[in-house]
Design an enzyme around this catalytic site. Structure first.
Site, PDB file in Angstrom:
ATOM      1  N   SER A  15      44.887  36.906  38.464  1.00 20.66           N
ATOM      2  CA  SER A  15      46.030  36.471  39.273  1.00 20.66           C
ATOM      3  C   SER A  15      47.290  36.687  38.444  1.00 20.66           C
ATOM      4  O   SER A  15      47.214  36.793  37.207  1.00 20.66           O
ATOM      5  CB  SER A  15      45.871  34.980  39.583  1.00 20.66           C
ATOM      6  N   TYR A  31      43.862  26.097  37.923  1.00 15.05           N
ATOM      7  CA  TYR A  31      43.964  27.472  38.418  1.00 15.05           C
ATOM      8  C   TYR A  31      44.454  28.459  37.341  1.00 15.05           C
ATOM      9  O   TYR A  31      43.744  29.418  37.014  1.00 15.05           O
ATOM     10  CB  TYR A  31      44.877  27.534  39.654  1.00 15.05           C
TER      11      TYR A  31
END
Lengths: 248, 248
Positions: free
Chosen positions: B160, B172
């Site tokens: 990401s 995350y």
């Protein structure tokens, strides 16, 4: 000549501005004080007159540290992978620092092993390292935060040059990359409370992070538990070269 | 005029050189095909004639995907946080691909929640995300490696932009930073076997990674479970601003 004197004066003034004062009032909680950087830091801060709350993994490590230092250093036992252990350590720190809060938390506890080519390792090998270096560091920080905010203190997280470049396989670099992310994210959040967050990224130092067992025997253990198919794909020659790679 | 024709010919020749041929012989195993990128990729690769082995988290997701595609797509159930589930999926893939091995593994399965200011989260919140995005990805890769090496295939890991810059709190970014480390480390190791490792770093896309619950109610749940002391330190105003931050 006058200009040089002015510059020298300004240099000393600037340097003094940045000195931390009243060290003897300030509490520092350090994890992983049994050996290595944590142990050295605890000793140095005691010598400078600070109040050191040293968390050790073993009673043996804690006892040795207390013997070698003054009453300004106190120890507790802490396993950063266990929530109850972190809760107990937090209560202990709260009792020590009282209303003034915690001036600094140094998240130093860490392990380097198991390490080796990724394919030679298992989920459990990765988890052993991630649980200490990353999840343990996060949970200790979350528990200590109210005490740190009270003192408008600071958090110092032990990352690594391996937190920037993934030089070895296994959980070590993976966890240190994670420490970089967590530190940067919480650094911005805590700025609002006047709390600073820093990281340290040491290169290769001769600490006991790689344990007492030699590289060759560690690599042999990993090699011997591999399925024959995987061993064949690497070949004996790869294994022999790998044994010589000091970084593992 | 002749020069332009030559250039055009060379451009087409170069472009064709990089095209993957014999798509209908090639197996791609994709995790997290219930929705989002994994689902889209599975459909696109089937349309291009590839053999897609799609791992879904739910039977519902798997059924829907099978209904919408051709017999070149097959599904299995996979929970990347469970070793037994990964072992079963690996055996299933082995049975499908046979001696030719696995041409590509796409580690796409991932979750984005819980997310929020770090201090509002617990160890369990971090672990939920780390276990899927990081540890799950590592374990799936380790299990599939023998099949990938057989085909001199490739691994594509879904990282990401949050794997480069820790823009949000919680597990995350921490997990995506770890994915970057693991991918880079194993990339160098697998080069020896003719296996390529790539990462994808998407920015903000409207996938279902943040679930169906709205930001406001998610933030409220986190806020309401905080101790009063922590709430007081942030203040109602902070909470109200936070609710408006779309990234959480």
């Amino acid at each position: 000549m006058a200009a040089i004197t002015d510059l020298s004066f300004m240099y000393r003034w600037f340097k003094n501005c940045n000195l931390v004062r009243n060290l003897s009032d300030k509490y520092v909680f350090i994890t992983g004080c049994d050996s290595g950087f944590g142990n050295l830091l605890a000793r140095q801060l005691v010598d400078r007159g600070m109040r050191v709350l040293a968390a050790c993994f073993t009673e043996e490590g804690a006892q040795k540290l207390r013997q070698d230092t003054s009453c300004r250093l106190q120890t507790t036992l802490l396993d950063v992978t266990k929530t109850e252990s972190i809760q107990a350590a937090t209560q202990w720190v709260r009792d020590q620092v009282g209303e003034q809060g915690l001036w600094a938390l140094v998240n130093n506890a860490g392990v380097g092993l198991p390490s080796g080519p990724n394919e030679w390792l298992t989920k459990e090998d990765f988890m052993k390292v991630i649980n200490v270096n990353l999840v343990g560091l996060i949970e200790v920080t979350l528990h200590m935060l109210p005490l740190i905010k009270k003192a408008r203190g600071r958090v110092v997280n032990m990352s690594s040059s391996g937190g920037r470049v993934a030089v070895i396989g296994g959980g070590y670099c993976v966890s240190k990359f994670g420490v970089e992310a967590f530190s940067d994210s919480i650094r911005r959040e805590l700025h609002y409370f006047g709390v600073k967050v820093s990281i340290i990224e040491p290169g290769n130092y001769r600490t006991s992070i790689l344990g007492k067992e030699g590289t060759v025997s560690r690599m042999r253990r990993l090699w011997e538990r591999l399925p024959q198919e995987t061993r064949d794909s690497y070949g004996e020659e790869y294994f022999c070269n790998c044994k010589q790679v000091k970084m593992y």
